[in-house]
Scaffold this motif. Structure first.
Motif, PDB file in Angstrom:
ATOM      1  N   ALA A   3      36.539  13.488  43.651  1.00  0.00           N
ATOM      2  CA  ALA A   3      36.956  14.751  44.247  1.00  0.00           C
ATOM      3  C   ALA A   3      37.260  15.759  43.141  1.00  0.00           C
ATOM      4  O   ALA A   3      37.655  15.378  42.036  1.00  0.00           O
ATOM      5  CB  ALA A   3      38.189  14.514  45.111  1.00  0.00           C
ATOM      6  N   PRO A   4      37.089  17.050  43.404  1.00  0.00           N
ATOM      7  CA  PRO A   4      37.381  18.061  42.390  1.00  0.00           C
ATOM      8  C   PRO A   4      38.869  18.105  42.063  1.00  0.00           C
ATOM      9  O   PRO A   4      39.713  17.736  42.896  1.00  0.00           O
ATOM     10  CB  PRO A   4      36.916  19.361  43.040  1.00  0.00           C
ATOM     11  N   PHE A   5      39.154  18.528  40.877  1.00  0.00           N
ATOM     12  CA  PHE A   5      40.539  18.696  40.419  1.00  0.00           C
ATOM     13  C   PHE A   5      40.689  20.164  40.043  1.00  0.00           C
ATOM     14  O   PHE A   5      40.060  20.634  39.100  1.00  0.00           O
ATOM     15  CB  PHE A   5      40.818  17.797  39.218  1.00  0.00           C
ATOM     16  N   VAL A   6      41.493  20.881  40.795  1.00  0.00           N
ATOM     17  CA  VAL A   6      41.706  22.305  40.530  1.00  0.00           C
ATOM     18  C   VAL A   6      43.204  22.564  40.481  1.00  0.00           C
ATOM     19  O   VAL A   6      43.930  22.243  41.429  1.00  0.00           O
ATOM     20  CB  VAL A   6      41.067  23.191  41.629  1.00  0.00           C
ATOM     21  N   THR A   7      43.660  23.116  39.385  1.00  0.00           N
ATOM     22  CA  THR A   7      45.066  23.475  39.267  1.00  0.00           C
ATOM     23  C   THR A   7      45.164  24.908  38.780  1.00  0.00           C
ATOM     24  O   THR A   7      44.157  25.559  38.501  1.00  0.00           O
ATOM     25  CB  THR A   7      45.822  22.512  38.345  1.00  0.00           C
ATOM     26  N   ARG A   8      46.376  25.405  38.665  1.00  0.00           N
ATOM     27  CA  ARG A   8      46.538  26.811  38.308  1.00  0.00           C
ATOM     28  C   ARG A   8      47.854  27.055  37.582  1.00  0.00           C
ATOM     29  O   ARG A   8      48.813  26.276  37.671  1.00  0.00           O
ATOM     30  CB  ARG A   8      46.444  27.688  39.546  1.00  0.00           C
ATOM     31  N   PHE A   9      47.875  28.150  36.841  1.00  0.00           N
ATOM     32  CA  PHE A   9      49.105  28.681  36.254  1.00  0.00           C
ATOM     33  C   PHE A   9      49.240  30.075  36.822  1.00  0.00           C
ATOM     34  O   PHE A   9      48.301  30.868  36.756  1.00  0.00           O
ATOM     35  CB  PHE A   9      49.011  28.705  34.726  1.00  0.00           C
ATOM     36  N   ALA A  10      50.396  30.383  37.416  1.00  0.00           N
ATOM     37  CA  ALA A  10      50.521  31.616  38.191  1.00  0.00           C
ATOM     38  C   ALA A  10      51.768  32.403  37.798  1.00  0.00           C
ATOM     39  O   ALA A  10      52.761  32.427  38.534  1.00  0.00           O
ATOM     40  CB  ALA A  10      50.540  31.291  39.685  1.00  0.00           C
ATOM     41  N   PRO A  11      51.743  33.067  36.658  1.00  0.00           N
ATOM     42  CA  PRO A  11      52.912  33.829  36.220  1.00  0.00           C
ATOM     43  C   PRO A  11      53.027  35.181  36.924  1.00  0.00           C
ATOM     44  O   PRO A  11      52.045  35.714  37.448  1.00  0.00           O
ATOM     45  CB  PRO A  11      52.650  34.025  34.727  1.00  0.00           C
ATOM     46  N   SER A  12      54.229  35.716  36.919  1.00  0.00           N
ATOM     47  CA  SER A  12      54.475  37.066  37.431  1.00  0.00           C
ATOM     48  C   SER A  12      54.656  38.005  36.244  1.00  0.00           C
ATOM     49  O   SER A  12      55.436  37.697  35.334  1.00  0.00           O
ATOM     50  CB  SER A  12      55.743  37.099  38.291  1.00  0.00           C
ATOM     51  N   PRO A  13      53.963  39.128  36.222  1.00  0.00           N
ATOM     52  CA  PRO A  13      54.072  40.055  35.084  1.00  0.00           C
ATOM     53  C   PRO A  13      55.319  40.923  35.169  1.00  0.00           C
ATOM     54  O   PRO A  13      55.258  42.150  35.249  1.00  0.00           O
ATOM     55  CB  PRO A  13      52.785  40.872  35.199  1.00  0.00           C
ATOM     56  N   THR A  14      56.475  40.265  35.151  1.00  0.00           N
ATOM     57  CA  THR A  14      57.753  40.970  35.209  1.00  0.00           C
ATOM     58  C   THR A  14      58.535  40.829  33.905  1.00  0.00           C
ATOM     59  O   THR A  14      59.711  41.164  33.839  1.00  0.00           O
ATOM     60  CB  THR A  14      58.599  40.435  36.371  1.00  0.00           C
ATOM     61  N   GLY A  15      57.892  40.309  32.894  1.00  0.00           N
ATOM     62  CA  GLY A  15      58.497  40.118  31.583  1.00  0.00           C
ATOM     63  C   GLY A  15      57.523  39.361  30.705  1.00  0.00           C
ATOM     64  O   GLY A  15      56.437  38.983  31.159  1.00  0.00           O
ATOM     65  N   TYR A  16      57.891  39.155  29.445  1.00  0.00           N
ATOM     66  CA  TYR A  16      57.020  38.429  28.524  1.00  0.00           C
ATOM     67  C   TYR A  16      57.171  36.920  28.696  1.00  0.00           C
ATOM     68  O   TYR A  16      58.256  36.421  29.016  1.00  0.00           O
ATOM     69  CB  TYR A  16      57.335  38.821  27.079  1.00  0.00           C
ATOM     70  N   LEU A  17      56.088  36.190  28.501  1.00  0.00           N
ATOM     71  CA  LEU A  17      56.123  34.733  28.608  1.00  0.00           C
ATOM     72  C   LEU A  17      56.960  34.130  27.484  1.00  0.00           C
ATOM     73  O   LEU A  17      57.007  34.661  26.369  1.00  0.00           O
ATOM     74  CB  LEU A  17      54.705  34.159  28.550  1.00  0.00           C
ATOM     75  N   HIS A  18      57.596  33.007  27.767  1.00  0.00           N
ATOM     76  CA  HIS A  18      58.418  32.324  26.775  1.00  0.00           C
ATOM     77  C   HIS A  18      57.968  30.867  26.621  1.00  0.00           C
ATOM     78  O   HIS A  18      56.949  30.458  27.194  1.00  0.00           O
ATOM     79  CB  HIS A  18      59.899  32.393  27.154  1.00  0.00           C
ATOM     80  N   ARG A  19      58.728  30.101  25.851  1.00  0.00           N
ATOM     81  CA  ARG A  19      58.369  28.701  25.595  1.00  0.00           C
ATOM     82  C   ARG A  19      58.169  27.900  26.889  1.00  0.00           C
ATOM     83  O   ARG A  19      57.269  27.075  26.988  1.00  0.00           O
ATOM     84  CB  ARG A  19      59.476  28.025  24.775  1.00  0.00           C
ATOM     85  N   GLY A  20      59.034  28.136  27.860  1.00  0.00           N
ATOM     86  CA  GLY A  20      58.928  27.394  29.115  1.00  0.00           C
ATOM     87  C   GLY A  20      57.612  27.666  29.824  1.00  0.00           C
ATOM     88  O   GLY A  20      56.988  26.750  30.364  1.00  0.00           O
ATOM     89  N   HIS A  21      57.180  28.923  29.816  1.00  0.00           N
ATOM     90  CA  HIS A  21      55.881  29.265  30.393  1.00  0.00           C
ATOM     91  C   HIS A  21      54.759  28.561  29.635  1.00  0.00           C
ATOM     92  O   HIS A  21      53.807  28.056  30.247  1.00  0.00           O
ATOM     93  CB  HIS A  21      55.647  30.777  30.329  1.00  0.00           C
ATOM     94  N   ALA A  22      54.860  28.563  28.306  1.00  0.00           N
ATOM     95  CA  ALA A  22      53.818  27.932  27.494  1.00  0.00           C
ATOM     96  C   ALA A  22      53.700  26.450  27.831  1.00  0.00           C
ATOM     97  O   ALA A  22      52.598  25.910  27.967  1.00  0.00           O
ATOM     98  CB  ALA A  22      54.124  28.112  26.011  1.00  0.00           C
ATOM     99  N   PHE A  23      54.846  25.789  27.993  1.00  0.00           N
ATOM    100  CA  PHE A  23      54.834  24.364  28.316  1.00  0.00           C
ATOM    101  C   PHE A  23      54.161  24.118  29.662  1.00  0.00           C
ATOM    102  O   PHE A  23      53.347  23.205  29.815  1.00  0.00           O
ATOM    103  CB  PHE A  23      56.258  23.827  28.323  1.00  0.00           C
ATOM    104  N   SER A  24      54.484  24.942  30.657  1.00  0.00           N
ATOM    105  CA  SER A  24      53.904  24.768  31.978  1.00  0.00           C
ATOM    106  C   SER A  24      52.406  25.036  31.975  1.00  0.00           C
ATOM    107  O   SER A  24      51.623  24.281  32.558  1.00  0.00           O
ATOM    108  CB  SER A  24      54.601  25.708  32.979  1.00  0.00           C
ATOM    109  N   ALA A  25      51.993  26.114  31.298  1.00  0.00           N
ATOM    110  CA  ALA A  25      50.567  26.453  31.242  1.00  0.00           C
ATOM    111  C   ALA A  25      49.780  25.373  30.508  1.00  0.00           C
ATOM    112  O   ALA A  25      48.704  24.959  30.960  1.00  0.00           O
ATOM    113  CB  ALA A  25      50.380  27.800  30.556  1.00  0.00           C
ATOM    114  N   LEU A  26      50.303  24.900  29.390  1.00  0.00           N
ATOM    115  CA  LEU A  26      49.610  23.872  28.620  1.00  0.00           C
ATOM    116  C   LEU A  26      49.557  22.551  29.379  1.00  0.00           C
ATOM    117  O   LEU A  26      48.545  21.839  29.324  1.00  0.00           O
ATOM    118  CB  LEU A  26      50.309  23.676  27.272  1.00  0.00           C
TER     119      LEU A  26
END
Length: 283
Positions: A3-26
């Motif tokens: 089966a296909p594997f599709v995931t996503r990273f979905a930030p809100s542009p309400t500020g700059y990304l930080h370490r926590g965002h980087a960890f989640s995206a990676l």
């Protein structure tokens, strides 16, 4: 064929990304790569009162600096409001939402004055038709709230609602999890200032984009309960969930957009490399 594997990273542009965002995206990106799947980037910009073009541009810069790539065009929620309105109309037609004219202050006061434990989350009901018509005629603002009572009646209870957790919830939850949407009360699904609310938009997006795995931080674990209910009410597929740990700073608090010194932008300017950041995060 798997089966296909599709995931996503979905930030809100309400500020700059930080370490926590980087960890989640990676984490999501590496999971997709390991599965031979697809990693999507989605911009969750429905809150027009807080989003800024500069923050969106920085999202693309920061993720590219981390070495991530994704299919284009990128889905921006602000460009698909008709999709969310169509979902809301389905819920309206099925009698599953109601107009709530109470302000946040009024709700907070009602909850504070209720007997202990009697009103942990807001539960309401539609107004009598005559009163509702009068308020609408006066132009009073309102929010569309999901009616848990109507939802429970339509589904014959919440007992059969569940989701699969491949990661760990905040208390170690793993495996097949019984959904408990009642813990969230009658959540707001749309209101005048930002239009559609997060819970409704995210389940519609995930379904339309074919997301099979939702990989995100443990701070969003509780949101899964009401999102699972919305999937059932709208006849949408349920992804597999994989919640991951949250990064915390030296003070033990999780990173936030207000921590300007910890933004990816600031780290990059300070000479930190993506490899160093990955190593620091245990990736």
């Amino acid at each position: 064929m798997s089966a296909p594997f599709v995931t996503r990273f979905a930030p809100s542009p309400t500020g700059y990304l930080h370490r926590g965002h980087a960890f989640s995206a990676l984490t999501a990106f590496e999971a997709a790569r390991a599965a031979g799947g697809t990693f999507l980037l989605r911009i969750e910009d429905i809150d027009a009162t807080r989003v800024r073009p500069a923050f969106e541009a920085a999202i693309f810069e920061d993720l590219a600096w981390l070495g991530l790539s994704w299919p284009t065009p990128v889905r921006r929620q602000s460009e698909h409001m008709a999709d969310y309105e169509a979902a809301l109309e389905q819920l309206r037609a099925r009698g599953l939402v109601y107009r709530c004219f109470r302000t946040r202050r009024e709700i907070a006061q009602a909850m504070a004055s209720a007997p202990h434990g009697a009103m942990e989350q807001f539960r309401g009901a539609p107004l009598p038709p005559e009163e509702e018509a009068e308020r609408l005629d006066r132009g009073e603002p309102f929010a569309w709230r999901l009616s848990l009572a109507a939802a429970e009646a339509r589904l014959g209870g919440f007992d059969r609602l569940s989701f699969v957790e491949e990661g760990r919830g905040p208390s170690g939850e793993h495996g097949s999890i019984a959904a408990r949407p009642e813990l969230g009360g009658d959540v707001v699904l749309a209101r005048k200032d930002v239009g559609v609310a997060y819970h409704l938009a995210v389940v519609v997006d995930d379904a339309l984009q074919g997301v099979t795995h939702v990989i995100r931080g443990q701070d969003l674990f509780e949101a899964t309960h009401v999102q699972r209910l919305l999937q059932a009410l709208l006849d949408l597929p349920t992804p597999v969930y994989r919640h991951h740990r949250l990064l915390v700073g030296p003070d033990g608090k999780r990173y936030a957009k207000r921590d300007r010194a910890e933004t990816l932008r600031a780290l990059r300017e300070a000479g930190v490399t993506p490899a160093e950041l990955r190593a620091e995060m245990g990736l």
